[in-house]
Design a protein around this motif. Sequence first.
Motif, PDB file in Angstrom:
ATOM      1  N   LYS A  51       0.316  -2.288  -4.201  1.00 56.12           N
ATOM      2  CA  LYS A  51      -0.076  -3.416  -5.052  1.00 56.12           C
ATOM      3  C   LYS A  51      -0.412  -2.846  -6.421  1.00 56.12           C
ATOM      4  N   GLU A  61      -7.218  -0.583  -2.750  1.00 55.00           N
ATOM      5  CA  GLU A  61      -6.550  -1.674  -2.014  1.00 55.00           C
ATOM      6  C   GLU A  61      -5.344  -1.141  -1.261  1.00 55.00           C
ATOM      7  N   ASN A  62      -4.594  -0.243  -1.926  1.00 53.17           N
ATOM      8  CA  ASN A  62      -3.371   0.292  -1.302  1.00 53.17           C
ATOM      9  C   ASN A  62      -3.686   1.190  -0.111  1.00 53.17           C
ATOM     10  N   VAL A  90       3.485  -6.646  -5.337  1.00 53.02           N
ATOM     11  CA  VAL A  90       3.417  -5.636  -4.267  1.00 53.02           C
ATOM     12  C   VAL A  90       4.820  -5.058  -4.099  1.00 53.02           C
ATOM     13  N   LEU A 123      -4.202  -1.319   2.566  1.00 51.11           N
ATOM     14  CA  LEU A 123      -2.916  -1.945   2.925  1.00 51.11           C
ATOM     15  C   LEU A 123      -2.080  -1.028   3.814  1.00 51.11           C
ATOM     16  N   ASN A 124      -2.147   0.282   3.528  1.00 52.34           N
ATOM     17  CA  ASN A 124      -1.313   1.251   4.245  1.00 52.34           C
ATOM     18  C   ASN A 124      -2.073   2.005   5.337  1.00 52.34           C
TER      19      ASN A 124
END
Length: 283
Positions: free
Chosen positions: A97, A164-165, A88, A168-169
């Motif tokens: 990631k 996924e990112n 990451v 995450l954000n």
Amino acid sequence: MRRRLRTITEVSSGQLHKVYNSFDIVGDIAIIKLPSNATEKEAQLVSKTIMNRHKNVKTVLLQTSPVMGELRLRRLIHLAGENRTITVHKEFGCLFKVDLAKCYFSPRLSHERKRIATLVNPNETIINMFAGVGCFSIIIARHSKAAKVVSIDVNPTAVQFMQENIMLNRVYNKVFPVIGDAKEVIGIQLKGKADRVLMPLPGKSLEYLPYAISALKASGGWIHYYGFEHATKIENPMEKVKFKIINALSALNINFEEPIVRIVRSTGPNWFQLAVDIHILFN
Ligand SMILES: C[S@@+](CC[C@H](N)C(=O)[O-])C[C@H]1O[C@@H](n2cnc3c(N)ncnc32)[C@H](O)[C@@H]1O
């Protein structure tokens, strides 16, 4: 005694400096390139030195091929530390990631990503034609008032990491991933939709330029074109890329303002990566 131990277990600063020229740290993974005649012992010494000097580095990988192919991947060999290729990376407060063996990622484009984000006006619709794991798109979503960033990539693994990112954000209301060839995705669902189009794939920009233009709204908009250019000492890479773009746009009978060109980085002896901001007017 202590000094002797250092010379045995580490390479000299001079030797390390040569490696540093082509040395990236992505998250907690260091990617190094070594001269082709480097021995296994030298590779291990360099890895050890890097891990000693950069305490955040948990893995050292050796890059044994250039970035290549449609998916822009490189061959990586594990040298030291934890045997993995997923990490990451943090950039301007965003987390990315990435599996470095299966997706493209370069920390060297961070300033370019931030630069584009600062150009975005409130409520813009942006299309990122070659989005990878979502770096440009997420930086824009977090650092501008864009309405949405449609983010296309042909590599399903990169799109999986992009998803996924996005979580995450926390940019799920702004960044919309799409798997596919940018040419086809634009043709099917994105014609005339964008205020701004990003083309961060230098090898294909010229071929895909007509599709980027077709994605813009009838009122016109901006295209951020990336290209590689070879230029000898007596040539100007910025003029060379500008000439190509002006020719291509003129052949398409497109109205545009003079393109703004800058060198992003040097990518080898006499080779340059360039960013070209093109304002398309249409009428
Ligand atoms: C140089 S990488 C840039 C990725 C990302 N923008 C970044 O800066 O990290 C180019 C990306 O384009 C994708 N790609 C290649 N050909 C494509 C195509 N025809 N349509 C959509 N994506 C493509 C590759 O999979 C790769 O992730």
